[in-house]
Design a protein around this motif. Structure first.
Motif, mmCIF file in Angstrom:
data_model
loop_
_atom_site.group_PDB
_atom_site.id
_atom_site.type_symbol
_atom_site.label_atom_id
_atom_site.label_comp_id
_atom_site.label_asym_id
_atom_site.label_seq_id
_atom_site.Cartn_x
_atom_site.Cartn_y
_atom_site.Cartn_z
ATOM 1 N N LEU A 133 -0.416 100.041 41.781
ATOM 2 C CA LEU A 133 -1.379 99.012 41.453
ATOM 3 C C LEU A 133 -1.546 97.946 42.455
ATOM 4 N N GLY B 19 -4.411 97.979 44.675
ATOM 5 C CA GLY B 19 -5.267 97.054 44.435
ATOM 6 C C GLY B 19 -5.473 95.828 45.066
ATOM 7 N N THR C 110 -7.759 97.172 47.908
ATOM 8 C CA THR C 110 -9.172 97.467 47.675
ATOM 9 C C THR C 110 -9.988 95.902 47.621
#
Length: 366
Positions: free
Chosen positions: A122, A126, A129
């Protein structure tokens, strides 16, 4: 992307890849990381011409290094410059799809093939992203700004043309009225002179003094009519030209569109003949339009140099064209207009940008 922007992206890639790997804890062998940074930076230099190819190669390079375990972090962000280049070339959707596929590949690899904890995945994906989303948004906003600027300058050019057409129509109507006045003056003069000549002819033998007075009146009428005719013909022969105020207004409106434009007049300004003034205005107008629509420049300088017997127009920007210079850029039309006045025009890329230069004789043709 312009040449300067491409070089900047390459430098940022060269510096950013080792820095990013160090910050994300995925730094491997120093030599290998340096080789990766150099490889990606070299690919970015070709992004202006082949953005999609460069993006694919960058993705493949990063993915292969991650799969081989040569670097420990980063699926997408090392290829940020290639993504930005693709967006600036007008392929935002392709960039988004490619980013999503790469992130999906990384998610599967880090979750199933080479598993990490959920928190690690994550944090890594993340963060990537968010980074890529910000880069794509920034590149899209920059491209939208360039397009808005180009459309604004295009509207300015269209408005100037409409105003000139309207002014030409009004001038034509005024000249028709003047021509009618000219006809009335000639008709009235001929009629009055004819009456006095008839009177003089009838009185020539019996009343010479009256005949002499009639001839004198006819001469006076002719003199007044000649003065009126000269005035009317002079008005018909006047040539309107785009004044310096019009040129400065055009430059001011282009500045309002977001392009930094400098204007300088060198030498002793002289009153330009109408055809020369029109050519100067058109060269500057077309050059500024091409700069905004095709060059991706941020600064442009317009210079008028007055020399004995000629005027030099120089328009230089700091951008580059994305392809070969063609007649579609309006250069052919400018060259023909200048050549018709006995001048010469050159246009093409130079070391620090693109330059249009026209030399036009000031003396009117005889």
């Amino acid at each position: 992307m312009t040449t300067n922007l491409t070089r900047t992206a390459a430098v940022l890639t060269l510096v950013g890849v080792p820095t990013g790997l160090a910050l994300t804890g995925g730094l491997g062998e120093t030599v290998l990381v340096g080789a990766l940074a150099v490889s990606l930076a070299g690919l970015v230099l070709a992004a202006r011409r082949w953005p999609l190819t460069v993006l694919v190669l960058c993705f493949c390079t990063v993915a292969s290094w991650r799969v081989a375990g040569l670097i420990g972090a980063g699926w997408l962000w090392p290829a940020t410059a290639a993504l930005v280049a693709l967006v600036l070339s007008g392929r935002l959707r392709t960039a988004i799809i490619a980013s999503a596929l790469m992130l999906f590949w990384g998610l599967n690899w880090d979750t199933f093939v080479h598993p990490h904890s959920a928190d690690w995945v994550l944090a890594q994906l993340g963060g990537e992203t968010l980074w890529v989303a910000a880069a794509l948004a920034g590149a899209s906003a920059y491209r939208s700004t360039l397009r808005w600027r180009a459309e604004t300058v295009h509207r300015i050019a269209q408005d100037e043309q409409r105003r000139e057409l309207e002014a030409g129509r009004r001038r034509a109507e005024e000249r028709v009225e003047i021509a009618r006045d000219l006809h009335d003056v000639v008709s009235h003069t001929l009629a009055v002179v004819g009456v006095h000549l008839n009177v003089a002819l009838d009185a020539f033998d019996e009343e010479p003094e009256e005949a002499k007075a009639s001839l004198k009146l006819a001469q006076e009428v002719r003199g007044r009519a000649m003065t009126d005719l000269k005035t009317l013909v002079g008005v018909l022969r006047e040539d309107d030209l785009p004044a310096m105020e019009s040129l400065e207004r055009l430059i001011s409106r282009v500045r309002d569109a977001g392009l930094h434009v400098s204007f300088n007049a060198v030498g002793d300004p002289v009153e330009l003949p109408a055809p020369v003034a029109t050519a100067v205005y058109r060269v500057v107008q077309e050059s500024l339009t091409n700069t905004v629509r095709h060059a991706g420049a941020t600064r442009v300088g317009v210079t008028l140099r007055y020399a004995p017997g000629s005027v030099l127009v120089d328009v230089h920007d700091d951008g580059t064209t994305t392809g070969p210079v063609t007649d579609g850029h309006g250069i052919s039309g400018m060259r023909e207009r200048v050549a018709a006045l006995g001048g010469a025009l050159t246009a093409g890329p130079v070391k620090n940008g693109f330059t249009v230069r026209a030399t036009i004789p000031i003396a009117e043709p005889r």
